[in-house]
Design a protein around this motif. Structure first.
Motif, PDB file in Angstrom:
ATOM      1  N   GLU A  39      28.197 -70.915  32.285  1.00  0.00           N
ATOM      2  CA  GLU A  39      29.438 -70.728  32.439  1.00  0.00           C
ATOM      3  C   GLU A  39      29.999 -71.695  33.454  1.00  0.00           C
ATOM      4  OE1 GLU A  39      31.986 -68.227  32.909  1.00  0.00           O
ATOM      5  OE2 GLU A  39      30.730 -67.406  31.757  1.00  0.00           O
ATOM      6  N   GLU A  50      42.064 -65.264  34.440  1.00  0.00           N
ATOM      7  CA  GLU A  50      41.674 -64.591  33.961  1.00  0.00           C
ATOM      8  C   GLU A  50      40.784 -63.310  34.274  1.00  0.00           C
ATOM      9  OE1 GLU A  50      38.190 -67.303  33.365  1.00  0.00           O
ATOM     10  OE2 GLU A  50      36.763 -65.937  32.060  1.00  0.00           O
ATOM     11  N   TYR A  56      34.384 -54.401  34.650  1.00  0.00           N
ATOM     12  CA  TYR A  56      34.906 -56.002  34.318  1.00  0.00           C
ATOM     13  C   TYR A  56      33.578 -56.665  35.631  1.00  0.00           C
ATOM     14  CZ  TYR A  56      35.927 -60.628  34.285  1.00  0.00           C
ATOM     15  OH  TYR A  56      35.964 -62.340  34.282  1.00  0.00           O
ATOM     16  N   TRP A  57      33.731 -56.268  36.886  1.00  0.00           N
ATOM     17  CA  TRP A  57      33.080 -57.380  37.409  1.00  0.00           C
ATOM     18  C   TRP A  57      31.221 -56.346  37.394  1.00  0.00           C
ATOM     19  CZ3 TRP A  57      28.459 -55.667  40.165  1.00  0.00           C
ATOM     20  CH2 TRP A  57      28.450 -56.597  41.951  1.00  0.00           C
ATOM     21  N   THR A  99      30.685 -58.765  33.768  1.00  0.00           N
ATOM     22  CA  THR A  99      30.614 -60.253  34.368  1.00  0.00           C
ATOM     23  C   THR A  99      28.997 -60.286  35.516  1.00  0.00           C
ATOM     24  OG1 THR A  99      32.024 -60.330  35.776  1.00  0.00           O
ATOM     25  CG2 THR A  99      32.410 -61.117  34.185  1.00  0.00           C
ATOM     26  N   HIS A 100      28.874 -58.793  35.953  1.00  0.00           N
ATOM     27  CA  HIS A 100      27.117 -59.470  37.032  1.00  0.00           C
ATOM     28  C   HIS A 100      25.648 -58.101  36.628  1.00  0.00           C
ATOM     29  CE1 HIS A 100      30.921 -60.403  39.238  1.00  0.00           C
ATOM     30  NE2 HIS A 100      29.683 -61.287  40.100  1.00  0.00           N
ATOM     31  N   HIS A 133      23.992 -59.255  34.358  1.00  0.00           N
ATOM     32  CA  HIS A 133      22.802 -60.046  33.755  1.00  0.00           C
ATOM     33  C   HIS A 133      22.092 -60.627  35.701  1.00  0.00           C
ATOM     34  CE1 HIS A 133      25.609 -63.080  34.340  1.00  0.00           C
ATOM     35  NE2 HIS A 133      24.814 -63.877  34.343  1.00  0.00           N
ATOM     36  N   ILE A 134      22.948 -60.470  36.357  1.00  0.00           N
ATOM     37  CA  ILE A 134      22.156 -60.732  37.662  1.00  0.00           C
ATOM     38  C   ILE A 134      20.476 -59.578  38.397  1.00  0.00           C
ATOM     39  CG2 ILE A 134      22.165 -61.096  39.668  1.00  0.00           C
ATOM     40  CD1 ILE A 134      25.677 -62.188  39.078  1.00  0.00           C
ATOM     41  N   PHE A 150      21.089 -59.105  44.851  1.00  0.00           N
ATOM     42  CA  PHE A 150      21.999 -58.574  46.026  1.00  0.00           C
ATOM     43  C   PHE A 150      21.036 -57.997  47.202  1.00  0.00           C
ATOM     44  CE2 PHE A 150      24.043 -58.568  41.890  1.00  0.00           C
ATOM     45  CZ  PHE A 150      25.564 -58.916  42.144  1.00  0.00           C
ATOM     46  N   CYS A 177      30.812 -61.428  48.286  1.00  0.00           N
ATOM     47  CA  CYS A 177      31.069 -62.431  47.350  1.00  0.00           C
ATOM     48  C   CYS A 177      31.255 -63.880  46.980  1.00  0.00           C
ATOM     49  CB  CYS A 177      33.135 -62.366  46.675  1.00  0.00           C
ATOM     50  SG  CYS A 177      33.352 -60.441  46.968  1.00  0.00           S
ATOM     51  N   CYS A 187      27.856 -66.130  46.575  1.00  0.00           N
ATOM     52  CA  CYS A 187      27.741 -66.708  45.165  1.00  0.00           C
ATOM     53  C   CYS A 187      28.951 -67.568  44.657  1.00  0.00           C
ATOM     54  CB  CYS A 187      27.509 -66.317  44.789  1.00  0.00           C
ATOM     55  SG  CYS A 187      25.897 -65.102  44.523  1.00  0.00           S
ATOM     56  N   HIS A 188      30.842 -67.107  45.326  1.00  0.00           N
ATOM     57  CA  HIS A 188      31.334 -67.868  44.972  1.00  0.00           C
ATOM     58  C   HIS A 188      31.695 -68.516  46.229  1.00  0.00           C
ATOM     59  CE1 HIS A 188      31.957 -65.236  40.942  1.00  0.00           C
ATOM     60  NE2 HIS A 188      31.285 -64.461  41.690  1.00  0.00           N
ATOM     61  N   ASP A 190      34.503 -70.823  38.057  1.00  0.00           N
ATOM     62  CA  ASP A 190      32.859 -71.353  37.424  1.00  0.00           C
ATOM     63  C   ASP A 190      32.598 -72.216  37.468  1.00  0.00           C
ATOM     64  OD1 ASP A 190      33.249 -68.652  34.960  1.00  0.00           O
ATOM     65  OD2 ASP A 190      33.784 -70.450  33.314  1.00  0.00           O
ATOM     66  N   ILE A 197      30.669 -71.535  41.196  1.00  0.00           N
ATOM     67  CA  ILE A 197      29.559 -70.769  41.003  1.00  0.00           C
ATOM     68  C   ILE A 197      28.696 -70.671  41.959  1.00  0.00           C
ATOM     69  CG2 ILE A 197      28.361 -69.121  40.573  1.00  0.00           C
ATOM     70  CD1 ILE A 197      30.652 -67.998  38.191  1.00  0.00           C
ATOM     71  N   TYR A 221      24.325 -70.113  42.091  1.00  0.00           N
ATOM     72  CA  TYR A 221      23.351 -69.729  42.060  1.00  0.00           C
ATOM     73  C   TYR A 221      22.036 -69.723  42.963  1.00  0.00           C
ATOM     74  CZ  TYR A 221      25.610 -69.527  37.296  1.00  0.00           C
ATOM     75  OH  TYR A 221      26.445 -68.773  36.560  1.00  0.00           O
TER      76      TYR A 221
HETATM   77  C1  HEC Z   1      24.643 -62.926  43.785  1.00  0.00           C
HETATM   78  C2  HEC Z   1      25.794 -63.716  43.639  1.00  0.00           C
HETATM   79  C3  HEC Z   1      27.022 -63.504  43.056  1.00  0.00           C
HETATM   80  C4  HEC Z   1      27.702 -62.640  44.042  1.00  0.00           C
HETATM   81  C5  HEC Z   1      26.895 -61.500  45.327  1.00  0.00           C
HETATM   82  C6  HEC Z   1      28.795 -62.233  42.975  1.00  0.00           C
HETATM   83  N1  HEC Z   1      29.223 -62.663  41.911  1.00  0.00           N
HETATM   84 FE1  HEC Z   1      30.594 -62.971  41.325  1.00  0.00          FE
HETATM   85  N2  HEC Z   1      29.205 -64.064  39.583  1.00  0.00           N
HETATM   86  C7  HEC Z   1      28.349 -64.453  39.853  1.00  0.00           C
HETATM   87  C8  HEC Z   1      27.824 -65.193  38.512  1.00  0.00           C
HETATM   88  C9  HEC Z   1      26.353 -65.605  38.265  1.00  0.00           C
HETATM   89  C10 HEC Z   1      28.751 -64.966  37.577  1.00  0.00           C
HETATM   90  C11 HEC Z   1      28.449 -65.722  36.422  1.00  0.00           C
HETATM   91  C12 HEC Z   1      28.223 -64.845  35.070  1.00  0.00           C
HETATM   92  C13 HEC Z   1      28.092 -65.642  34.527  1.00  0.00           C
HETATM   93  O1  HEC Z   1      27.113 -66.595  33.994  1.00  0.00           O
HETATM   94  O2  HEC Z   1      29.127 -64.713  33.046  1.00  0.00           O
HETATM   95  C14 HEC Z   1      30.118 -64.636  38.834  1.00  0.00           C
HETATM   96  C15 HEC Z   1      31.181 -64.138  37.752  1.00  0.00           C
HETATM   97  C16 HEC Z   1      32.407 -63.613  38.345  1.00  0.00           C
HETATM   98  C17 HEC Z   1      33.724 -63.491  38.123  1.00  0.00           C
HETATM   99  C18 HEC Z   1      34.084 -64.374  36.410  1.00  0.00           C
HETATM  100  C19 HEC Z   1      34.328 -64.945  36.594  1.00  0.00           C
HETATM  101  C20 HEC Z   1      34.609 -66.129  35.404  1.00  0.00           C
HETATM  102  O3  HEC Z   1      35.413 -66.873  35.166  1.00  0.00           O
HETATM  103  O4  HEC Z   1      33.816 -65.896  34.447  1.00  0.00           O
HETATM  104  C21 HEC Z   1      34.046 -62.940  38.864  1.00  0.00           C
HETATM  105  C22 HEC Z   1      35.827 -62.050  38.493  1.00  0.00           C
HETATM  106  C23 HEC Z   1      33.551 -62.521  39.954  1.00  0.00           C
HETATM  107  N3  HEC Z   1      32.260 -62.855  39.710  1.00  0.00           N
HETATM  108  C24 HEC Z   1      33.744 -61.881  41.475  1.00  0.00           C
HETATM  109  C25 HEC Z   1      32.666 -61.374  41.798  1.00  0.00           C
HETATM  110  C26 HEC Z   1      33.370 -60.448  43.408  1.00  0.00           C
HETATM  111  C27 HEC Z   1      34.472 -60.124  43.375  1.00  0.00           C
HETATM  112  C28 HEC Z   1      32.517 -60.703  43.791  1.00  0.00           C
HETATM  113  C29 HEC Z   1      31.851 -59.598  44.899  1.00  0.00           C
HETATM  114  C30 HEC Z   1      32.486 -58.608  44.987  1.00  0.00           C
HETATM  115  C31 HEC Z   1      31.042 -61.164  43.666  1.00  0.00           C
HETATM  116  N4  HEC Z   1      31.728 -61.696  42.019  1.00  0.00           N
HETATM  117  C32 HEC Z   1      30.030 -61.204  43.441  1.00  0.00           C
HETATM  118  C33 HEC Z   1      27.482 -64.435  41.167  1.00  0.00           C
HETATM  119  C34 HEC Z   1      27.691 -63.286  42.037  1.00  0.00           C
END
Ligand code: HEC
Ligand code: HEC
Length: 379
Positions: A37, A310, A332-333, A336-337, A339-340, A345, A356, A359-360, A370, A373, A375
């Motif tokens: 990503e 998106e 969806y959440w 996308t997460h 594989h972590i 966490f 959130c 990492c974001h 993207d 993000i 890591y």
């Molecule tokens: C430990 C780190 C981490 C935390 C905490 C986290 N995320 Fe993520 N998030 C990621 C990673 C890494 C990706 C990319 C996933 C991938 O490689 O496909 C991601 C992807 C996403 C995506 C998709 C983005 C895209 O365009 O592909 C969304 C939406 C998202 N996160 C929302 C959230 C929200 C809302 C929260 C809190 C409730 C949150 N994340 C908490 C690490 C985190």
């Protein structure tokens, strides 16, 4: 006219060879970067090289030197059949100087599939990521992002398959027919009969300009994050300016969660259950009734249904009829997460999956790009 080397014909001038290798290299690297990503801009930049090379190859097919032009292609089916029959029957057959029927078919289809990959890629960048030249399409066509993704992906797999067949064919030439085919695209010379090709200075200049242009485009994209080829429609949101009550009250214990990440009915549940808010008890004493109703309005107006981002579109799709109270409860959440590793966490820098912002970067300004993000668990 005599050839420079006996028994060898100069078929692929430098321009053709560079197109060939730039196509191969840009496709391979774009394919690899598509799995990461955070490398989206590199992927897009490589896609631009690939796209420019395809357009160039098509122009080359009309105005290019001998052997490269489409009118020298052998595209009749009987010819193709004859090519394979002879290939099996006669190991030491003579090969044509230019494209044989198989490589003619191969090249035409590679151009067609390549063009599909590039155009769906560009569309996807606009429709799904809301970025680049076509970002304006996000408004009206966001429902097509999954379809575009599918076409983009499957045509790339088709291209990989196609290229594998090509490579296998070249290997058979190299080792079974011993025509030294591998070197033809490197040196430009083919073991065949025919006349050496010639390239006019104008064509040479044209070739090099396109190649320089493609490389410059690549660097233009990767060197600055948001220029006109990568600019994004969704910029950081100032929630304080949009709704001070929401920003203050709902940003008190945690950073605000952007309203576009949950549908209206989910927000209704959150607001109806404030007295049991993820273990916290929020009462009228904390947030007055009038403030609560103003927050409600703001959340409903900006909920996922009203957004073409998106994340909103995909969250809505993944939910079906479910309306959970938390973003982290949406399929969806979770996907996308997934594989972590769970331990990430629990890390002391992150503490909780709801954190959130760990990492974001700029998450509390609605930023989920993207490219932003972090890591924390890598390294
Ligand atoms: C430990 C780190 C981490 C935390 C905490 C986290 N995320 Fe993520 N998030 C990621 C990673 C890494 C990706 C990319 C996933 C991938 O490689 O496909 C991601 C992807 C996403 C995506 C998709 C983005 C895209 O365009 O592909 C969304 C939406 C998202 N996160 C929302 C959230 C929200 C809302 C929260 C809190 C409730 C949150 N994340 C908490 C690490 C985190
Ligand atoms: C008294 C503190 C407090 C206030 C005020 C507060 N929250 Fe929360 N909220 C929490 C806690 C604690 C959690 C659990 C997750 C965490 O630890 O951050 C949470 C979680 C959430 C989640 C779920 C995040 C996820 O995991 O997907 C949402 C959505 C949410 N809050 C929305 C709001 C909204 C909207 C408001 C304003 C009306 C608000 N919160 C005000 C304490 C608070």
């Amino acid at each position: 006219m005599t050839n420079k080397k006996p028994d060898k014909v100069f078929v692929w001038p430098i321009g053709t060879r560079i197109i060939h290798w730039m196509l191969a290299l840009s496709f391979t690297t774009a394919f690899i970067t598509s799995f990461y990503e955070e490398l989206l801009h590199d992927h897009v930049a490589l896609g631009f090289i690939f796209g420019i090379m395809i357009i160039y190859r098509i122009i080359w097919g009309f105005v290019g030197p001998q052997y490269a032009t489409f009118n020298t292609f052998k595209l009749s089916l009987p010819e193709l059949k004859f090519y394979f029959v002879e290939k099996i029957k006669n190991r030491w057959r003579e090969i044509p100087a230019g494209h044989n029927p198989a490589s003619s078919w191969y090249t035409v289809w590679a151009m067609v599939v390549g063009a599909v990959i590039v155009s769906t890629g560009l569309l996807l960048y606009g429709v799904q990521e809301a970025k680049g030249l076509l970002s304006f399409l996000n408004d009206d066509y966001s429902q097509y992002m999954e379809l575009l993704t599918a076409i983009h992906q499957y045509s790339s797999y088709l291209f990989v398959t196609w290229v594998s067949i090509h490579i296998a064919g070249v290997m058979v030439e190299q080792f079974y027919h011993k025509t030294s085919m591998v070197f033809a695209m490197i040196t430009g010379f083919k073991k065949a009969k025919g006349e050496d090709t010639k390239v006019s200075p104008i064509l040479k200049f044209f070739s090099f300009s396109i190649i320089v242009f493609a490389i410059a485009t690549y660097f233009f994209i990767v060197s600055s994050n948001y220029n006109f080829l990568t600019s994004k429609k969704f910029t950081e949101i100032d929630y304080k300016a949009q709704s001070l009550v929401f920003a203050q009250e709902c940003g008190d214990c945690h950073k605000v969660y952007p309203p576009f990440l949950l549908p209206e009915k989910s927000w209704k549940k959150v607001m109806d259950d404030l007295d049991n808010h993820f273990g916290e008890e929020i009462t009228e004493a904390n947030i007055s009734i009038s403030k609560q109703s103003s927050i409600r309005d703001f959340l409903y107006e900006n909920s996922a249904e009203h957004s073409t981002r998106e994340s909103s579109v995909k969250i809505m799709k993944s939910l079906g009829i479910r309306r959970p109270k938390a973003i982290t409860k949406t399929p969806y959440w979770r996907n996308t997460h997934s594989h972590i590793p769970k331990s990430v966490f629990k890390d002391k820098k992150i503490k909780d999956k709801s954190n959130c912002i760990a990492c974001h970067k700029n998450f509390d300004q609605g930023e989920l790009d993207d490219m932003n993000i972090i890591y924390p668990f890598k390294n």
